[in-house]
Design a protein around this motif. Structure first.
Motif, PDB file in Angstrom:
ATOM      1  N   LEU B  81       1.945  32.252  37.269  1.00 47.37           N
ATOM      2  CA  LEU B  81       2.856  33.354  36.815  1.00 47.37           C
ATOM      3  C   LEU B  81       4.477  33.127  36.946  1.00 47.37           C
ATOM      4  N   LEU B  82       4.856  32.994  37.829  1.00 52.83           N
ATOM      5  CA  LEU B  82       6.013  32.541  38.187  1.00 52.83           C
ATOM      6  C   LEU B  82       6.841  31.759  37.564  1.00 52.83           C
ATOM      7  N   TYR B  83       6.161  30.320  37.371  1.00 52.03           N
ATOM      8  CA  TYR B  83       6.578  28.777  35.980  1.00 52.03           C
ATOM      9  C   TYR B  83       6.716  29.023  34.961  1.00 52.03           C
ATOM     10  N   HIS B  88      10.165  30.252  30.679  1.00 49.75           N
ATOM     11  CA  HIS B  88      10.910  31.539  29.569  1.00 49.75           C
ATOM     12  C   HIS B  88      12.052  31.662  29.193  1.00 49.75           C
ATOM     13  N   LEU B  89      12.803  31.772  30.565  1.00 49.81           N
ATOM     14  CA  LEU B  89      13.866  31.815  31.115  1.00 49.81           C
ATOM     15  C   LEU B  89      14.548  30.656  30.453  1.00 49.81           C
ATOM     16  N   LEU B  90      13.880  29.293  30.828  1.00 50.57           N
ATOM     17  CA  LEU B  90      14.913  28.198  30.731  1.00 50.57           C
ATOM     18  C   LEU B  90      14.695  28.441  28.867  1.00 50.57           C
ATOM     19  N   ILE B 126      10.104  39.455  37.515  1.00 52.68           N
ATOM     20  CA  ILE B 126      10.003  39.028  38.086  1.00 52.68           C
ATOM     21  C   ILE B 126       8.589  40.578  38.567  1.00 52.68           C
ATOM     22  N   LEU B 127       9.639  41.101  38.963  1.00 50.23           N
ATOM     23  CA  LEU B 127       8.057  42.494  40.083  1.00 50.23           C
ATOM     24  C   LEU B 127       6.963  42.518  39.118  1.00 50.23           C
ATOM     25  N   PHE B 139      -0.577  34.686  42.415  1.00 52.20           N
ATOM     26  CA  PHE B 139       0.197  34.399  40.944  1.00 52.20           C
ATOM     27  C   PHE B 139      -0.478  33.068  39.709  1.00 52.20           C
ATOM     28  N   GLU B 140      -1.558  32.508  39.692  1.00 53.79           N
ATOM     29  CA  GLU B 140      -2.430  31.955  38.827  1.00 53.79           C
ATOM     30  C   GLU B 140      -2.454  32.697  37.902  1.00 53.79           C
ATOM     31  N   VAL B 141      -2.724  32.952  36.213  1.00 56.45           N
ATOM     32  CA  VAL B 141      -3.244  33.653  35.700  1.00 56.45           C
ATOM     33  C   VAL B 141      -4.437  32.974  35.577  1.00 56.45           C
TER      34      VAL B 141
END
Lengths: 361, 273, 113, 173
Positions: B81-83, B88-90, B126-127, B139-141
């Motif tokens: 999820l963080l990736y 998306h931020l990138l 992120i939260l 964190f894995e979808v």
């Protein structure tokens, strides 16, 4: 040192109906300097009125100065001419003229409100007001035969009479309109996002309003008592229940409130007009050539329209001078913009209801 | 299945956007465009002659789309999820750079506002990822979607995401970065023809990204997921039709005062329980 | 309309003695071509008073320069700019080009052309 | 291949070249619920680089002519121009005034003329729908605005220089 970005606003812009160019100097979206360029619509109508057209043709020429307040332009001109050549208009024609001016005020104010709503990013309200505005457009079409440029007045009276059917239709439509306006009033008053967008934004004090000679709703929202309807005896405005509408805040919210309350009071006035229209001719015969000077004033939706005429006993006039409300309002507008955020500019500008084709003629 | 979803994400986004336009028009008492209107727009844009300012502008626009698509693909394949959030931020950063790379003041202002909006919503995303980690242990979808619905254990986080929805979908009250009446679209103003198509498609893809995040809250319960997505879709449209645009500084303040606080409370709740 | 005559030397004194922004509303500046001379009119109305328009006017030659009243009435620059454009007269510190382009007809309302 | 989609998604750019606002408010009214131009897929973009139809109102005044030509050249092909209102078509009541020239077609090529003073929303919608049929037939060639700049060859608003140069070479031969 802060970085200054110069933002050109106009002459073509999505939020502008008309070509006017503002050059905003902004620092972090705060405006520190404004320049206005207003000459995009200059066509030279004053010259044409004294060289191409005879004085009897001019009412429909000056109507093309501005499509929104066309009736007030031709009416003010006609009033000035009638003063020079001594025509006494019948009471009925006066009532019909007042009727059209008040209808025009309603539709112009509604357009302005919808435009203000759209430029604040509130598309649904824009659509709602525009849909309700069609009621007034239908009434105008029924009376005069055209939606926007109705050449209704002429020297000596008006061009079309009104029938009982139309009177019934108008009263029915106005009764329909009144609750809708109250709904819109509620929306402008209580919506959370609009209150963030309007309250305290684009404010002008009463002092500044009179120093910069503001007019119309712009001045009345700041508490300055100026309205030609109260300053003239020519039309029996007091008899049909005219009240001056004042607000004290001077911001966009106050201007919207002035407009909405004026719409409601205009609706009442129109009902009164229709109740006691007197009998009589609608048009008088006009003879003679204008000789001498005269001035006439009238309250257009945006403020005072002023005409100065000079005739020298010829079919062509010697001088026609038009002073339109937005022309007087521009210095006050430029003053208001200083210190505002760029994000508020479209809403502030729409709330002035500027009319550039009036300004440049 | 996930290949299919990842490949056709822009198409689905376009469909959703078509429904969106019809629903909005109906809410405004209008007939509205046909359902397939965004497709027509896209095919027409393919056919226009492009007029671009310089090549870097084009490259950044295309990179924006590719990064966004990559983040969707990561999501559909059940990635980290963080990736996903950082990809998306990138992509948003590419868009902002594209806005700064031309000299139009509208584009600059749009990029400024986009940046401010990014600061407003990124911490909450992120939260949210942290919240998923605390509830599902990963964190894995793919793990999150095979767990029980996360909305039960962190309803406050879901409300925080609902507040972000209009911001990400560029709908009022939080559409200041695009601001049609002020900036004529902000960062996208200098794109035209085929290259505007890229930006247009990535707007559609963004819709899928946002509703995928909503779907994540339903965990393994697909029916609940569909209910959540349709519910939030109509909610966003209703809010869009009942509010005006608020200013960018108000936007940042309001988002921090509501969504950020809600997200923190949700995390506190999870840790406490 | 009440007309009061003045001249270009006394214009600023007259108007500053007369004008009080709380009582008088400045309407506009107007120009009338008399054939060989110009008449410049300054029009005012009184707030809340029925049908009272006061007009200060002065006559001038085409080539002479008259002072500007912007220091007394800050919003007068538009009206003066329009007179400058339309008649091609000179007013101190008021530039041309408010309404006209450089290649359009200069001083269109002047008769002697 | 994609020509037939042009007429399903025309985006509008509106420029007021000195009109009396009558036609402009009617354009606004035709975007509103009673007439609702969006059912043809029409959006009012306000950005010349992304629009297909240029709606012009007003007899072009001397000050606004350059902006009109510039807006026209910033629109990528294929594009159509719709002149709305009688003063846009011929000059109307403003014809022979000193600060206007008669009609918009002295500066940019016009495809559809919509008469009326002011044009009613019905007429405007009819004109736009006719413009859609023309839009379908147009090619992607460059159409030049007329007269004001003479030849628009070395103007920087054409970013696709290579195409421009090819075109000039072709014309010389």
């Amino acid at each position: 040192m802060k970085k200054t970005i110069n933002i050109p606003y106009g002459s073509q812009h999505i939020a502008l109906l008309e070509p006017v160019r503002f050059q905003f100097e902004t620092q972090n979206e705060k405006i520190v300097g404004v320049k206005a360029d207003i000459g995009y619509v200059h066509r030279g109508i004053e010259k044409a009125c004294t060289s191409t057209f005879e004085y009897k043709q001019i009412p429909s020429v000056v109507a093309r100065v501005c499509g929104l307040c066309a009736i007030t332009h031709s009416l003010t001109y006609v009033m000035a001419v009638e003063q020079i050549i001594d025509v006494n208009v019948s009471e009925k024609a006066k009532y019909l003229r007042m009727l059209m001016v008040e209808l025009d005020r309603i539709h112009s104010h509604m357009l302005c409100l919808s435009h203000t709503a759209e430029n604040a990013g509130y598309e649904a309200l824009f659509m709602q007001i525009m849909a309700d505005r069609e009621i007034i457009m239908d009434i105008q079409e029924a009376i005069s035969g055209n939606r926007v440029q109705f050449d209704f007045v002429c020297i000596g009276g008006v061009n079309r009479d009104i029938t009982d059917e139309i009177v019934k239709f108008i009263i029915k439509s106005l009764n329909e309109l009144q609750p809708k306006i109250e709904d819109i009033f509620d929306m402008f008053e209580n919506n959370w996002s609009l209150s963030l967008k309007y309250k305290g934004i684009g404010a002008i004090t009463k002092e500044n309003a009179s120093i910069y000679n503001a007019l119309g709703p712009l001045a009345r929202a700041a508490g300055l008592e100026t309205d030609v309807r109260a300053e003239s005896d020519y039309y029996p405005y007091e008899k049909i229940g005219y009240k001056m509408i004042l607000e004290q805040t001077g911001d966009i919210y106050g201007r919207n409130r002035v407009r909405l309350r004026e719409i409601l009071s205009s609706i009442d006035m129109i009902k009164n007009i229709l109740c006691d229209i007197p009998e009589g001719n609608i048009i008088e015969k006009v003879k003679g050539k204008p000789n001498g000077e005269s001035v006439a004033r009238l309250e257009a939706p945006r403020g005072e329209i002023f005409y100065y005429l000079k005739g020298v006993k010829q079919a062509m006039l010697d001088r026609v001078r038009t002073k339109t409300p937005t022309f007087s309002g521009i210095p006050a507008m430029v003053e208001i913009f200083k210190g505002q955020e760029y994000g508020d500019v479209p809403a502030i500008l729409a709330s002035f209801d500027p009319c550039m084709s009036c300004t440049a003629k | 299945m996930s290949w299919f979803l990842a490949l056709f994400a822009p198409v689905f986004g376009t469909l959703v956007s078509g429904i969106d336009r019809v629903v909005r028009a109906r809410m405004q008492r209008r007939l509205g465009p046909p359902l397939m209107q965004p497709f027509y727009d896209m095919f027409k844009l393919l056919d226009k002659r492009p007029m671009m300012v310089h090549k870097l502008h084009i490259v950044l626009g295309v990179m924006h789309f590719m990064a966004l698509w990559a983040s969707i693909a990561l999501f559909m394949f059940g990635g980290h999820l963080l990736y996903i959030i950082f990809t998306h931020l990138l992509s948003v950063i590419f868009l902002i750079l594209a806005g700064y790379s031309v000299r139009s003041p509208y584009s600059h202002l749009g990029a400024n506002r986009e940046l401010l909006a990014l600061f407003a919503y990124e911490p909450i995303l992120i939260l949210m990822a942290v919240g998923f980690y605390l509830t599902c242990g990963s964190f894995e979808v793919s793990v999150i979607t095979s767990n029980s619905p996360a909305i039960v254990s962190m309803p406050l986080m879901f409300i925080a995401l609902l507040i972000l929805l209009p911001l990400k979908l560029k709908k009022s009250p939080f559409d200041a970065p695009e601001a049609h009446q002020e900036l004529c679209g902000g960062v996208e103003i200098e794109y035209s023809g085929f290259f505007y198509e890229v930006i247009y498609v990535s707007k559609m893809t963004e819709i899928i990204f946002v509703y995928a995040l909503v779907f994540l809250f339903a965990g393994q319960n697909i029916l609940l997921g569909i209910i959540l997505v349709t519910g939030s879709f109509f909610l966003v449209n209703a809010v869009d039709n009942a509010t005006g645009r608020i200013r960018i500084d108000h936007l940042v303040k309001k988002v921090y005062a509501t969504a950020f606080v809600l997200a923190l409370l949700a995390l506190g709740w999870i840790s406490y329980v | 309309m009440k007309k009061i005559e003045t001249n270009s030397e006394n214009l600023k004194d007259d108007i500053s003695a007369f004008y009080d922004y709380k009582i008088w509303h400045y309407i506009t500046v107007n120009g009338v071509d008399l054939g060989d001379k110009m008449e410049i009119q300054y029009l005012f109305k009184k707030y809340g008073n029925k049908e009272e328009v006061v007009c200060y006017f002065l006559t001038m030659d085409y080539e002479k320069e008259i002072p500007s009243i912007v220091s007394i009435i800050p919003s007068a620059y538009l009206g003066e700019g329009e007179v400058v454009d339309m008649f091609g007269v000179k007013i101190k510190e008021i530039p041309k080009g408010l309404l006209l382009e450089e290649d359009s007809c200069q001083a269109p309302l002047r008769k002697a052309q | 291949m994609f020509e037939k989609f042009r007429k399903k998604s025309p985006w509008i750019l509106h420029y007021n070249a000195g009109s009396c606002n009558g036609c402009d408010i009617e354009i606004l009214a035709s975007l509103a619920p009673k007439y609702d131009l969006e059912r043809f897929g029409i959006i009012n973009t306000g950005n010349p680089k992304q629009s297909d139809i240029l709606l012009v109102t007003g007899p072009v005044t001397l000050k606004s002519r350059e902006r009109l030509v510039e807006l026209y050249s910033q629109m990528p092909e294929p594009k159509v121009v719709v002149a709305i209102g009688v003063c846009t078509c011929t000059g109307g009541v403003f014809r022979k005034m000193y600060n206007v020239k008669a009609g918009v077609d002295r500066y940019v090529p016009v495809d559809v003329y919509v008469p009326g003073c002011a044009s009613s929303p019905d007429q405007i919608i009819d004109g736009v729908v006719q413009a859609l049929a023309i839009l379908e037939e147009k090619s992607k060639d460059i159409e030049k605005p007329k007269r004001l700049f003479g030849e628009l060859t070395n103007n920087s608003i054409f970013t696709n220089r290579r195409e421009m140069a090819k075109k000039i070479k072709h014309e010389k031969n």
